[in-house]
Enzyme design. Structure first.
Site, PDB file in Angstrom:
ATOM      1  N   HIS A  80      -7.358  -5.860   0.396  1.00 44.99           N
ATOM      2  CA  HIS A  80      -6.158  -5.043   0.449  1.00 44.99           C
ATOM      3  C   HIS A  80      -5.362  -5.379   1.714  1.00 44.99           C
ATOM      4  O   HIS A  80      -5.860  -5.252   2.825  1.00 44.99           O
ATOM      5  CB  HIS A  80      -6.582  -3.572   0.470  1.00 44.99           C
ATOM      6  CG  HIS A  80      -5.462  -2.591   0.386  1.00 44.99           C
ATOM      7  ND1 HIS A  80      -4.714  -2.411  -0.755  1.00 44.99           N
ATOM      8  CD2 HIS A  80      -4.964  -1.711   1.301  1.00 44.99           C
ATOM      9  CE1 HIS A  80      -3.814  -1.458  -0.545  1.00 44.99           C
ATOM     10  NE2 HIS A  80      -3.947  -1.025   0.705  1.00 44.99           N
ATOM     11  N   GLU A 110      -9.033  -5.387  -4.088  1.00 45.21           N
ATOM     12  CA  GLU A 110      -8.486  -4.117  -3.611  1.00 45.21           C
ATOM     13  C   GLU A 110      -9.593  -3.095  -3.363  1.00 45.21           C
ATOM     14  O   GLU A 110      -9.387  -2.125  -2.630  1.00 45.21           O
ATOM     15  CB  GLU A 110      -7.494  -3.549  -4.630  1.00 45.21           C
ATOM     16  CG  GLU A 110      -6.293  -4.420  -4.931  1.00 45.21           C
ATOM     17  CD  GLU A 110      -5.248  -4.399  -3.839  1.00 45.21           C
ATOM     18  OE1 GLU A 110      -5.531  -3.895  -2.731  1.00 45.21           O
ATOM     19  OE2 GLU A 110      -4.144  -4.899  -4.089  1.00 45.21           O
ATOM     20  N   SER A 146       0.838  -1.197   0.000  1.00 40.57           N
ATOM     21  CA  SER A 146       0.000   0.000   0.000  1.00 40.57           C
ATOM     22  C   SER A 146       0.878   1.254   0.000  1.00 40.57           C
ATOM     23  O   SER A 146       1.680   1.429  -0.906  1.00 40.57           O
ATOM     24  CB  SER A 146      -0.969  -0.038   1.186  1.00 40.57           C
ATOM     25  OG  SER A 146      -1.969   0.938   1.053  1.00 40.57           O
TER      26      SER A 146
END
Length: 509
Positions: free
Chosen positions: A405, A311, A198
């Site tokens: 995610h 995601e 990330s």
């Protein structure tokens, strides 16, 4: 030596006293730069003052100020103590005197540049280190303490020397510490892999783009980097002035700004933040990361890059409304798009919310891997592209759309055992653990062997470096714990979104 529970290692700054965790030595809370407090707030990190005697290295260092509840909910757990004095790293090594120096893997945690800590359970370095590498995790300044611009601070720099990306400079300082000291822990300073997820992955790509990071690392792994544009410095300056006014500081001086309490920034509304990206235009990142990669101007080093199948689970935190993406596609004719084309690319999916999640996922995350892969290929430097689609056996009912995610992290770190308590009634299975061994094996082989001359990574399936003609992407877990080389993966989508990404993906204003 491993019969002793404590171990002492001399570094350039002084002696550290670490401990033994099963078969791996661990050193926690090592200062890699001086505390960025008082007049050092919003300054480049300064050198640590050497100490006399032994320094205890058996406890985590403090993390930067942040929202604890938010980090517990979505950031990987409780980040522990907070302090503006947060520039600490942790290190795991299986052998301080190996026959040959070991690869070094340096983890940069994610969390939108606003939450996270190096000592969270998913990032424990012992499982990787036990397989013959040195693992380093680091804290760095977050939020406004890590990324900030204001005219009063600009006055402290000569022309062209302004710094706004203090968090990236912290990461660079940690890499400099590694170059000075890692040999004492059995690590090879000439084989350093940076990896992150990330905003940690954005950090990896930003360091690939920063002239100040040259020669401090030798390859990188970017897990779920997002393709949102960096903040232009001019916009960041405007944000800094608005923040000062929020604290009733009109025409604020640098002294007034530094006198604000360290814990005053993290509770502020998003409208006063710079967003989950770096600031483009300072000495650290002179050119926006996306522009660097689209012009193939990054450091010429091997890269692994990829993203996850769901995601979209994090898009709301980036201010992206999936349904609004589809409305914009439908209503905006100047882009030359037709919904018929989009529906064709997504197998006739008609629900705006579901379609929007997939479109936004691919524009925000999947396309970043494709763009980086093309850029690496233009430079003649190897790149490996992946797509992670595995969900643990007992959790598939709560993750119907695939891997959230960040959910790949315990597989790449092989830290499933560290998360047993968090999993509660949905424990990991033997099959999950076997899959984590396979996945982490590719990460380890990248750290051990990848070079500018490599054309494949060894594993259960040998993984060829990506090229446009073959367009092979490693898919982790499409049907259970399986590995598959996917040809032309999302190729038509990627070709389209590569052109349209900047127009369609916007930060929350």
């Amino acid at each position: 030596m491993k019969n002793e529970r404590l171990i002492r290692i001399g570094t350039a700054e002084g002696t550290l006293c670490g401990s033994l965790d099963k078969d791996v030595f661990v050193f926690k809370g090592i200062p890699y730069a001086a505390p960025p407090t008082g007049p050092r707030r919003w300054q480049p990190p300064k050198a640590v003052v050497p100490w006399r005697g032994e320094r205890d290295a058996t406890r985590w260092g403090a993390a930067s100020w942040q929202n604890r509840q938010y980090c517990v909910a979505v950031g990987g757990g409780d980040p522990g103590a907070f302090s503006e004095d947060c520039l600490y790293l942790n290190l795991w090594t299986p052998d301080t005197e190996p026959a040959s120096a070991m690869p070094v893997m340096v983890w940069i945690h994610g969390g939108g540049f606003t939450i996270g800590a190096a000592g969270l359970a998913p990032y424990v370095g012992r499982p990787l280190a036990s397989r013959g590498v040195v693992v380093v995790t680091l804290n760095y300044r977050l939020g406004h303490l890590g990324f900030f611009a204001h005219p009063a601070l600009d006055k402290e720099y000569a022309a062209g020397e302004v710094v706004n990306n203090f968090a990236l400079l912290d990461q660079i300082a940690a890499l400099q510490w590694i170059q000075r000291n890692i040999a004492a822990f059995g690590g090879n300073p000439n084989n350093v892999t940076i990896f992150g997820e990330s905003s940690g992955a954005r950090s990896v790509l930003s360091l690939f783009s920063s002239p100040l990071a040259a020669k401090l690392f030798h390859k990188g792994i970017a897990q779920s980097p997002y393709a949102l544009p960096d903040i232009p410095r001019e916009k960041a300056l405007e944000n800094g002035v608005r923040l000062a006014r929020h604290f009733n500081l009109e025409n604020a001086t640098s002294e007034q700004l530094r006198a604000l309490p360290a814990d005053a920034f993290w509770p502020l509304e998003n409208s006063l933040a710079n967003g989950p990206v770096a600031i483009a235009g300072d000495r650290v990142l002179p050119v926006p990361m996306l522009k660097v990669f689209t012009s193939a101007g990054q450091h010429k080093l091997p890269l692994m890059i990829g993203s996850n199948s769901d995601e979209a689970s994090v898009l709301s935190y980036f201010g992206v409304d999936p349904a609004a993406i589809i409305r914009q596609l439908r209503d905006t004719q100047r882009l030359g798009l037709r919904m018929k084309m989009i529906r064709m690319l997504y197998d006739g999916l008609y629900d705006d919310e579901k379609l929007g999640k997939q479109v936004a996922r691919d524009m925000t995350f999947t396309a970043m891997g494709y763009i980086a892969a093309l850029s690496q290929y233009r430079n003649g430097i190897p790149v490996w592209r992946y797509y992670f689609d595995y969900v643990s056996e007992n959790s598939r009912v709560i993750y119907p759309d695939g891997t959230w995610h960040g959910n790949e992290i315990p597989y790449t770190f092989n830290t499933l055992d560290e998360l047993d308590e968090q999993m509660g009634a949905r424990p990991f299975t033997a099959s999950d653990r076997e899959f984590a061994e396979k996945v982490s094996g590719y990460w380890l082989n990248f750290a051990r062997h990848a070079s500018i001359f490599s054309n494949r990574l060894e594993g259960e399936i040998d993984w060829p470096a990506w090229q446009p003609a073959s367009d092979l992407t490693m898919r982790f877990g499409e049907t259970g714990p399986t590995l598959k080389l996917e040809k032309n993966f999302m190729r038509r989508r990627m070709q389209l979104f590569r052109l349209l990404m900047k127009s369609m993906v916007k930060l929350r204003s």
